[in-house]
Design a protein around this motif. Structure first.
Motif, PDB file in Angstrom:
ATOM      1  N   MET A   1       0.848  -1.196   0.000  1.00 14.30           N
ATOM      2  CA  MET A   1       0.000   0.000   0.000  1.00 14.30           C
ATOM      3  C   MET A   1       0.885   1.248   0.000  1.00 14.30           C
ATOM      4  O   MET A   1       1.240   1.732  -1.038  1.00 14.30           O
ATOM      5  N   GLY A   2       1.256   1.732   1.169  1.00 15.73           N
ATOM      6  CA  GLY A   2       2.246   2.799   1.240  1.00 15.73           C
ATOM      7  C   GLY A   2       1.782   4.153   0.774  1.00 15.73           C
ATOM      8  O   GLY A   2       2.595   4.962   0.324  1.00 15.73           O
ATOM      9  N   HIS A   3       0.489   4.463   0.884  1.00 16.62           N
ATOM     10  CA  HIS A   3       0.025   5.771   0.423  1.00 16.62           C
ATOM     11  C   HIS A   3       0.354   6.880   1.423  1.00 16.62           C
ATOM     12  O   HIS A   3       0.265   8.062   1.080  1.00 16.62           O
ATOM     13  N   ARG A   4       0.730   6.518   2.643  1.00 15.79           N
ATOM     14  CA  ARG A   4       1.154   7.556   3.596  1.00 15.79           C
ATOM     15  C   ARG A   4       2.416   8.261   3.117  1.00 15.79           C
ATOM     16  O   ARG A   4       2.711   9.384   3.547  1.00 15.79           O
ATOM     17  N   ARG A   5       3.139   7.620   2.231  1.00 14.65           N
ATOM     18  CA  ARG A   5       4.379   8.214   1.729  1.00 14.65           C
ATOM     19  C   ARG A   5       4.107   9.492   0.939  1.00 14.65           C
ATOM     20  O   ARG A   5       4.996  10.348   0.799  1.00 14.65           O
ATOM     21  N   PHE A   6       2.880   9.631   0.421  1.00 13.55           N
ATOM     22  CA  PHE A   6       2.533  10.803  -0.385  1.00 13.55           C
ATOM     23  C   PHE A   6       1.932  11.924   0.463  1.00 13.55           C
ATOM     24  O   PHE A   6       1.593  12.980  -0.071  1.00 13.55           O
ATOM     25  N   LEU A   7       1.776  11.688   1.778  1.00 14.85           N
ATOM     26  CA  LEU A   7       1.260  12.730   2.661  1.00 14.85           C
ATOM     27  C   LEU A   7       2.370  13.723   3.002  1.00 14.85           C
ATOM     28  O   LEU A   7       3.562  13.426   2.829  1.00 14.85           O
ATOM     29  N   PRO A   8       2.018  14.915   3.493  1.00 14.99           N
ATOM     30  CA  PRO A   8       3.061  15.847   3.963  1.00 14.99           C
ATOM     31  C   PRO A   8       3.911  15.209   5.059  1.00 14.99           C
ATOM     32  O   PRO A   8       3.443  14.364   5.833  1.00 14.99           O
ATOM     33  N   ASP A  10       4.936  16.196   7.848  1.00 11.24           N
ATOM     34  CA  ASP A  10       4.546  16.430   9.240  1.00 11.24           C
ATOM     35  C   ASP A  10       3.148  15.905   9.553  1.00 11.24           C
ATOM     36  O   ASP A  10       2.591  16.210  10.616  1.00 11.24           O
ATOM     37  N   HIS A  11       2.551  15.119   8.642  1.00 14.25           N
ATOM     38  CA  HIS A  11       1.209  14.605   8.893  1.00 14.25           C
ATOM     39  C   HIS A  11       1.263  13.537   9.996  1.00 14.25           C
ATOM     40  O   HIS A  11       2.153  12.689  10.015  1.00 14.25           O
ATOM     41  N   ARG A  12       0.276  13.580  10.904  1.00 16.88           N
ATOM     42  CA  ARG A  12       0.297  12.688  12.071  1.00 16.88           C
ATOM     43  C   ARG A  12       0.121  11.228  11.678  1.00 16.88           C
ATOM     44  O   ARG A  12       0.530  10.324  12.412  1.00 16.88           O
ATOM     45  N   TRP A  13      -0.511  10.941  10.528  1.00  9.47           N
ATOM     46  CA  TRP A  13      -0.720   9.550  10.131  1.00  9.47           C
ATOM     47  C   TRP A  13       0.583   8.837   9.767  1.00  9.47           C
ATOM     48  O   TRP A  13       0.639   7.619   9.750  1.00  9.47           O
ATOM     49  N   ARG A  14       1.637   9.599   9.453  1.00 10.06           N
ATOM     50  CA  ARG A  14       2.904   8.968   9.095  1.00 10.06           C
ATOM     51  C   ARG A  14       3.475   8.164  10.279  1.00 10.06           C
ATOM     52  O   ARG A  14       4.132   7.146  10.073  1.00 10.06           O
ATOM     53  N   LYS A  15       3.213   8.616  11.495  1.00  5.63           N
ATOM     54  CA  LYS A  15       3.739   7.927  12.673  1.00  5.63           C
ATOM     55  C   LYS A  15       2.690   7.064  13.368  1.00  5.63           C
ATOM     56  O   LYS A  15       2.967   6.469  14.402  1.00  5.63           O
ATOM     57  N   GLU A  16       1.498   7.007  12.797  1.00  2.00           N
ATOM     58  CA  GLU A  16       0.424   6.218  13.408  1.00  2.00           C
ATOM     59  C   GLU A  16       0.469   4.802  12.834  1.00  2.00           C
ATOM     60  O   GLU A  16      -0.112   4.511  11.795  1.00  2.00           O
ATOM     61  N   ALA A  17       1.172   3.909  13.506  1.00  2.00           N
ATOM     62  CA  ALA A  17       1.397   2.560  12.981  1.00  2.00           C
ATOM     63  C   ALA A  17       0.206   1.641  13.195  1.00  2.00           C
ATOM     64  O   ALA A  17      -0.089   0.782  12.358  1.00  2.00           O
ATOM     65  N   ARG A  18      -0.507   1.819  14.292  1.00  7.45           N
ATOM     66  CA  ARG A  18      -1.537   0.860  14.676  1.00  7.45           C
ATOM     67  C   ARG A  18      -2.703   0.842  13.682  1.00  7.45           C
ATOM     68  O   ARG A  18      -3.288  -0.216  13.422  1.00  7.45           O
ATOM     69  N   SER A  19      -3.051   1.978  13.117  1.00  8.53           N
ATOM     70  CA  SER A  19      -4.197   2.058  12.200  1.00  8.53           C
ATOM     71  C   SER A  19      -3.864   1.605  10.792  1.00  8.53           C
ATOM     72  O   SER A  19      -4.760   1.513   9.949  1.00  8.53           O
ATOM     73  N   PHE A  20      -2.582   1.345  10.517  1.00  6.53           N
ATOM     74  CA  PHE A  20      -2.181   0.972   9.167  1.00  6.53           C
ATOM     75  C   PHE A  20      -1.523  -0.405   9.178  1.00  6.53           C
ATOM     76  O   PHE A  20      -2.115  -1.364   9.635  1.00  6.53           O
ATOM     77  N   ASP A  21      -0.290  -0.520   8.677  1.00  7.41           N
ATOM     78  CA  ASP A  21       0.351  -1.835   8.541  1.00  7.41           C
ATOM     79  C   ASP A  21       1.312  -2.138   9.691  1.00  7.41           C
ATOM     80  O   ASP A  21       2.156  -3.023   9.581  1.00  7.41           O
ATOM     81  N   GLY A  22       1.218  -1.395  10.786  1.00  9.93           N
ATOM     82  CA  GLY A  22       2.066  -1.656  11.939  1.00  9.93           C
ATOM     83  C   GLY A  22       3.420  -0.994  11.893  1.00  9.93           C
ATOM     84  O   GLY A  22       4.244  -1.214  12.774  1.00  9.93           O
ATOM     85  N   THR A  23       3.689  -0.172  10.889  1.00 12.39           N
ATOM     86  CA  THR A  23       4.988   0.508  10.762  1.00 12.39           C
ATOM     87  C   THR A  23       4.768   2.003  10.609  1.00 12.39           C
ATOM     88  O   THR A  23       3.682   2.466  10.246  1.00 12.39           O
ATOM     89  N   GLN A  24       5.819   2.759  10.885  1.00  7.37           N
ATOM     90  CA  GLN A  24       5.807   4.193  10.639  1.00  7.37           C
ATOM     91  C   GLN A  24       6.344   4.475   9.235  1.00  7.37           C
ATOM     92  O   GLN A  24       7.198   3.742   8.735  1.00  7.37           O
ATOM     93  N   GLU A  25       5.829   5.518   8.615  1.00  3.86           N
ATOM     94  CA  GLU A  25       6.251   5.891   7.257  1.00  3.86           C
ATOM     95  C   GLU A  25       7.010   7.213   7.341  1.00  3.86           C
ATOM     96  O   GLU A  25       6.433   8.263   7.605  1.00  3.86           O
ATOM     97  N   LEU A  26       8.327   7.149   7.124  1.00 10.41           N
ATOM     98  CA  LEU A  26       9.170   8.338   7.242  1.00 10.41           C
ATOM     99  C   LEU A  26       9.836   8.711   5.924  1.00 10.41           C
ATOM    100  O   LEU A  26      10.592   9.697   5.881  1.00 10.41           O
ATOM    101  N   ASP A  27       9.584   7.962   4.841  1.00 10.77           N
ATOM    102  CA  ASP A  27      10.231   8.232   3.561  1.00 10.77           C
ATOM    103  C   ASP A  27       9.533   9.384   2.835  1.00 10.77           C
ATOM    104  O   ASP A  27       8.341   9.641   3.004  1.00 10.77           O
ATOM    105  N   HIS A  28      10.311  10.046   1.993  1.00 10.40           N
ATOM    106  CA  HIS A  28       9.769  11.106   1.144  1.00 10.40           C
ATOM    107  C   HIS A  28       8.987  10.486  -0.018  1.00 10.40           C
ATOM    108  O   HIS A  28       9.203   9.318  -0.371  1.00 10.40           O
TER     109      HIS A  28
END
Length: 471
Positions: A1-8, A10-28
């Motif tokens: 999936m990985g659509h959090r990668r396209f968010l800004p 500083d978006h809070r969902w990038r660090k919200e692992a529990r609601s997604f695939d269990g990981t944080q998304e920090l890539d550009h």
């Protein structure tokens, strides 16, 4: 999936692992690849597809908050079954809804677009929770905007930043098996529109090209041969004047087509209402309306009446004042007036023409009573005032009035929903407009009502009844 990668970043969902695939998304976000880079990436794709085909078919179904009960499915399909759209807008979509079988069958390609972009959001209201419905409605709006006839760059920028957020909302609801490569491609559609314009033109071409393929072993050659053959036939058909082709075929709804015509005598109330509306909606009479307003202000200056009372007096008295003003002119001044001004001061002929349907601005309108038993709805109208206030109505009568100078006006008489919020008009929590035609305004019962509009002023709308929300 990985659509959090396209968010800004500083978006809070990038660090919200529990609601997604269990990981944080920090890539550009990944950079846009060039054509050569894409070509290198797709090399050897046939072997990848073959490897996927050899895997066992294991399907795991997760019944979550997006799953409908049988009753919710039936409620959803009943809305689709009750839909009537304007003539030429789509096919009879209601026939595709099988309520007892809880299925949609027989949809054409264009019908699927109409269902996805316009009807599905309406039918989903009340069938699922707000958490599920909101991103699906936003997704339908995204498709509706990129398929518009005209696009603005600022709108595309907004859609480009909005679609990752919509897909991330869907990631929090649907299981991973939902997110195929086709779902991921939505991220790039707005960018594609910036480069190539509205998407639906390319989708239409691809569908046509796929129809040229006769030899699946050589699809490129089939497409080339089919395209050349169609171009030759198109070129030749332009010289076949004696035969009907797509280029000389009569238009389905020619402008000003009106069907059966009957004569009708206008009573005093209808005559006044039609005449007043024409005078107040023609630019030729602006100087006279301004003159009458100034006269009312001067006459009522001592009473200090509010502006809304003066406007009411102006509407009620202008027709009589205008007639008396022209009649009381001396002969030299009256002769300077245009014939249109003199004839319109008298009023229209009492005998008018009555139609059941009328075509204007390329759209066919039909009175409500003549739609019984038909699968289309052409009686819905909308008019916006100068301050962009929309009025929604249902067409009940179509008449054509004539003045003594030969001027003709086609007028629509409608049942108008009360636009006062909370009475006949409101917006629901998803932004849809709800109208209640059991509460009407300007019914025409009083001589001060305005039930008429000019045919050239209206735009066409259609109404979808939802049994879950009475009236």
């Amino acid at each position: 999936m990985g659509h959090r990668r396209f968010l800004p970043m500083d978006h809070r969902w990038r660090k919200e692992a529990r609601s997604f695939d269990g990981t944080q998304e920090l890539d550009h976000p990944p950079p846009m690849p060039t054509g050569d880079e894409i070509w290198r990436q797709v090399q050897g794709i046939d072997s990848v597809i073959e490897a996927i085909r050899k895997r066992p078919n294991i399907v795991q179904v997760d019944y979550g908050c997006f799953t409908m009960t049988k009753k919710e499915k039936k409620d959803f399909l009943k809305v689709i079954q009750n839909v009537k759209v304007p003539d030429g807008y789509a096919s009879n979509i209601s026939r595709c809804a099988k309520v007892e079988e809880c299925s949609l069958v027989g949809l054409k390609s264009h019908d699927s677009h109409i269902l996805m972009q316009h009807l599905m959001p309406i039918a989903l209201r009340g069938s699922l929770t707000k958490k599920v419905v909101e991103p699906l409605i936003a997704l339908s709006g995204f498709f509706r905007e990129i398929c518009s006839k005209t696009l603005r760059l600022e709108d595309l920028d907004r859609l480009e930043s909005r679609i990752p957020y919509i897909l991330c909302q869907l990631e929090r609801i649907f299981p991973p098996g939902f997110f195929t490569v086709m779902v991921h491609l939505l991220v790039h559609l707005a960018t594609e529109c910036k480069l190539g314009g509205p998407d639906h033109y390319r989708w239409m071409c691809l569908r046509s090209y796929k129809g040229y393929i006769r030899n699946k072993a050589a699809p490129e050659g089939s497409i080339a041969e089919g395209y050349v053959a169609e171009e030759l036939l198109t070129f030749c058909s332009r010289y076949l004047e004696s035969s009907q082709t797509v280029f000389n075929r009569p238009h389905r709804n020619p402008e000003d087509a009106r069907g059966e015509v009957k004569s009708v005598s206008l009573d005093e109330k209808l005559w006044v209402q039609a005449h007043r509306y024409i005078l107040f909606n023609s630019d030729d009479f602006i100087p006279f309306r301004t003159m009458h307003k100034e006269e009312l202000r001067t006459r009522n200056r001592r009473d200090r009446r509010p502006a809304n009372e003066l406007d009411k007096l102006h509407r009620d008295q202008f027709c009589d004042w205008f007639r008396g003003f022209v009649e009381n002119m001396d002969d030299s001044r009256r002769n300077e007036l245009d014939d249109k001004i003199k004839s319109h001061s008298i009023g229209p002929v009492k005998l008018a023409l009555k139609f059941k349907r009328y075509v204007t601005n390329g759209m066919m309108f039909r009175i409500r009573d003549s739609e019984n038993g038909k699968s289309t709805q052409n009686s819905g109208v909308c008019v916006s005032t100068e301050d962009d206030t929309p009025y929604y109505g249902q067409l009940t009568h179509i008449i054509e009035v004539q003045y003594y100078d030969g001027s003709r006006y086609v007028l629509f008489k409608c049942d108008w929903a009360n636009i006062a919020l909370g009475r006949g008009y409101k917006n629901d929590e998803y932004g849809f407009i709800l109208v209640n035609f059991s509460r009407l305004i300007h019914t025409g019962k009083r001589i001060t009502d305005d039930p008429f509009v000019l045919a050239s002023q209206v735009s066409q709308v259609y109404y979808v009844a939802d049994e879950r929300i009475p009236n």
